[in-house]
Design an enzyme around this catalytic site. Structure first.
Site, short mmCIF file in Angstrom:
data_model
loop_
_atom_site.label_atom_id
_atom_site.label_comp_id
_atom_site.label_asym_id
_atom_site.label_seq_id
_atom_site.Cartn_x
_atom_site.Cartn_y
_atom_site.Cartn_z
N LYS A 1 1.50 -10.79 31.10
CA LYS A 1 1.76 -10.32 29.74
C LYS A 1 2.48 -8.98 29.74
CE LYS A 1 -2.25 -12.51 27.77
NZ LYS A 1 -3.64 -12.31 27.41
N ASP B 1 -23.94 -5.33 0.53
CA ASP B 1 -25.35 -5.10 0.89
C ASP B 1 -25.98 -3.92 0.14
OD1 ASP B 1 -23.74 -3.38 2.30
OD2 ASP B 1 -24.84 -3.55 4.18
N ARG C 1 -13.49 -12.24 -14.33
CA ARG C 1 -12.86 -13.17 -15.28
C ARG C 1 -13.73 -14.42 -15.48
NH1 ARG C 1 -9.71 -17.68 -14.21
NH2 ARG C 1 -8.19 -18.26 -15.81
N GLY D 1 -4.37 -13.72 18.23
CA GLY D 1 -4.31 -13.94 19.68
C GLY D 1 -4.57 -12.66 20.45
N ALA D 2 -5.60 -11.91 20.04
CA ALA D 2 -5.89 -10.62 20.70
C ALA D 2 -6.35 -10.84 22.14
CB ALA D 2 -6.99 -9.89 19.93
N MET E 1 -11.71 -2.69 9.66
CA MET E 1 -12.96 -2.30 9.01
C MET E 1 -14.14 -3.12 9.52
SD MET E 1 -12.33 -1.16 5.10
CE MET E 1 -11.81 0.51 4.77
N GLY E 2 -15.31 -2.60 9.27
CA GLY E 2 -16.55 -3.25 9.70
C GLY E 2 -17.44 -2.21 10.35
N ASP F 1 -16.36 -7.50 4.15
CA ASP F 1 -17.04 -7.52 5.45
C ASP F 1 -17.65 -8.88 5.84
OD1 ASP F 1 -16.43 -4.87 5.83
OD2 ASP F 1 -18.33 -4.13 5.06
N ARG G 1 -1.01 2.78 22.34
CA ARG G 1 -0.88 3.36 21.01
C ARG G 1 -2.05 2.88 20.16
NH1 ARG G 1 2.42 5.68 23.44
NH2 ARG G 1 4.55 6.27 22.88
O1 F6P Z 1 -16.32 -2.54 1.76
C1 F6P Z 1 -16.96 -2.39 3.00
C2 F6P Z 1 -16.20 -1.44 3.81
O2 F6P Z 1 -14.92 -1.90 3.77
C3 F6P Z 1 -16.59 -1.21 5.26
O3 F6P Z 1 -16.07 -2.12 6.18
C4 F6P Z 1 -16.11 0.19 5.48
O4 F6P Z 1 -16.81 0.82 6.50
C5 F6P Z 1 -16.40 0.83 4.18
O5 F6P Z 1 -16.25 -0.16 3.23
C6 F6P Z 1 -15.57 2.03 3.83
O6 F6P Z 1 -15.74 2.31 2.48
P1 F6P Z 1 -15.40 3.63 1.68
O7 F6P Z 1 -14.20 4.25 2.32
O8 F6P Z 1 -15.16 3.16 0.30
O9 F6P Z 1 -16.60 4.49 1.77
#
Ligand code: F6P
Length: 322
Positions: free
Chosen positions: A213, A103, A21, A186-187, A170-171, A128, A246
């Protein structure tokens, strides 16, 4: 600069629409024609390119996903694919391109720029937050809030049953989401790809905390070297059967939803800055915001592994989870 194209590529991120936008409205304000390229680099290769008007981006600032759609184009990583993309840039008379993504998107943009010297400017859109040259990427703040909201709910049931929850976020290559959401919820432990994970150390840590805990939360980034949440749970069960554990994989829920106010503002500023950068003949750079100011970083520098995790945040978790 008479005509600009805009695309979104790679994994979508909340706030991409707000960035589109801002690009469109800035162009309209400056009397520049603006074209939307569908499905990222795939649309550039296929010639799926259409003019956009101010009204086309009405009422999208609050919407997650991307109206332009996105893809991870393998073809763009081939010489032939990039040749077709270049031909379409000429055919549609695009003087500049704004590419919004992460990236992979900027790796492609950088190669393309080396071959064709096209005017191309990037906007960091990825949950990310793993790009060097900006304090935050678009979508990261929303994703963090999504994780925190979900884990807060898990904590309710975890404490009712005195359970240990291992939650995967994710990551693939970066632990920013895991680390910062982990602090936010608070992990008791946070496992990220940037540091090695030793199960015996994790057990020691959990045992130390266990005295006072009833339930515990471990946040695991999907790319952690322990092999993800299920693998961590399996190893914990083998070594330490006393834990009633779990697993929850938060998955793509982290990529959706209405962008936070932070992401909307970030995207609006960056979208405007990207058009201005093209007008100033800047190219091959990613727009960023560092210390509240617009910054420009060459694509090669912005991509993977240059953005370092703040290790002191890991130390903070140690202290606060004790
Ligand atoms: O957008 C980045 C990301 O969220 C990563 O953290 C993850 O590994 C990946 O995308 C998964 O992407 P997709 O399921 O679209 O291949």
């Amino acid at each position: 600069m008479k005509r600009i194209g805009v695309l979104t590529s790679g994994g979508d991120a909340p706030g991409m629409n707000a960035a589109v936008r801002a690009v469109v409205r800035t162009c309209v304000f400056k009397n520049i024609e603006i074209y939307g390229i569908c499905e990222g680099y795939k649309g550039l290769i296929d010639g799926n390119i259409n003019p956009l008007s101010s009204t086309d981006v009405s009422n999208i600032i609050q919407r997650g996903g991307t109206i332009l759609k996105s893809s991870r184009s393998q073809e763009f990583f081939d010489v032939e694919g990039r040749k077709k993309a270049h031909q379409n840039i000429q055919k549609f008379e695009l003087d500049g391109i704004v590419t919004i993504g992460g990236d992979g998107t900027f790796t492609g943009a950088s190669i393309f720029n080396q071959e064709y010297s096209s005017s191309i400017v990037g906007i960091p859109g990825t949950i990310d937050n793993d790009l060097f040259g900006t304090d935050y990427t678009i979508g990261y703040d929303t994703a963090l809030n999504t994780v925190v909201e979900a884990v807060d709910k898990i904590k309710d049931t975890a404490s009712s049953h005195n359970r240990l929850f291992i939650i995967e976020v994710m990551g693939k290559d970066a632990g920013f989401i895991a680390l910062n959401s982990g602090i936010g919820v608070g992990a008791d432990a946070i496992l990220i790809p940037e540091t090695p994970t030793y199960i015996n150390q994790l057990i020691k840590k959990l045992d130390n905390g266990n005295s006072h805990k009833s339930s515990m939360i471990v946040i695991v980034a999907e790319g952690d070297d322990a092999g993800g949440a299920y693998e961590v749970a399996k190893k914990l069960k083998e070594e330490c059967p006393k834990y009633d554990s779990r697993v929850t994989i938060l998955g793509h829920i982290q990529r959706g939803g209405s962008p936070s106010a932070m992401d909307r503002v970030l995207a609006s500023r960056m979208g405007n800055a990207a058009v201005n950068a093209l007008l100033e003949n800047k190219s091959n750079v990613m727009i960023g915001i560092i210390d509240k100011q617009i910054a420009y970083t060459p694509f090669e520098k912005s991509i993977k592994h240059h953005n370092k995790i703040n290790k002191s945040l890991l130390d903070l978790t140690e202290i606060l989870s004790y």
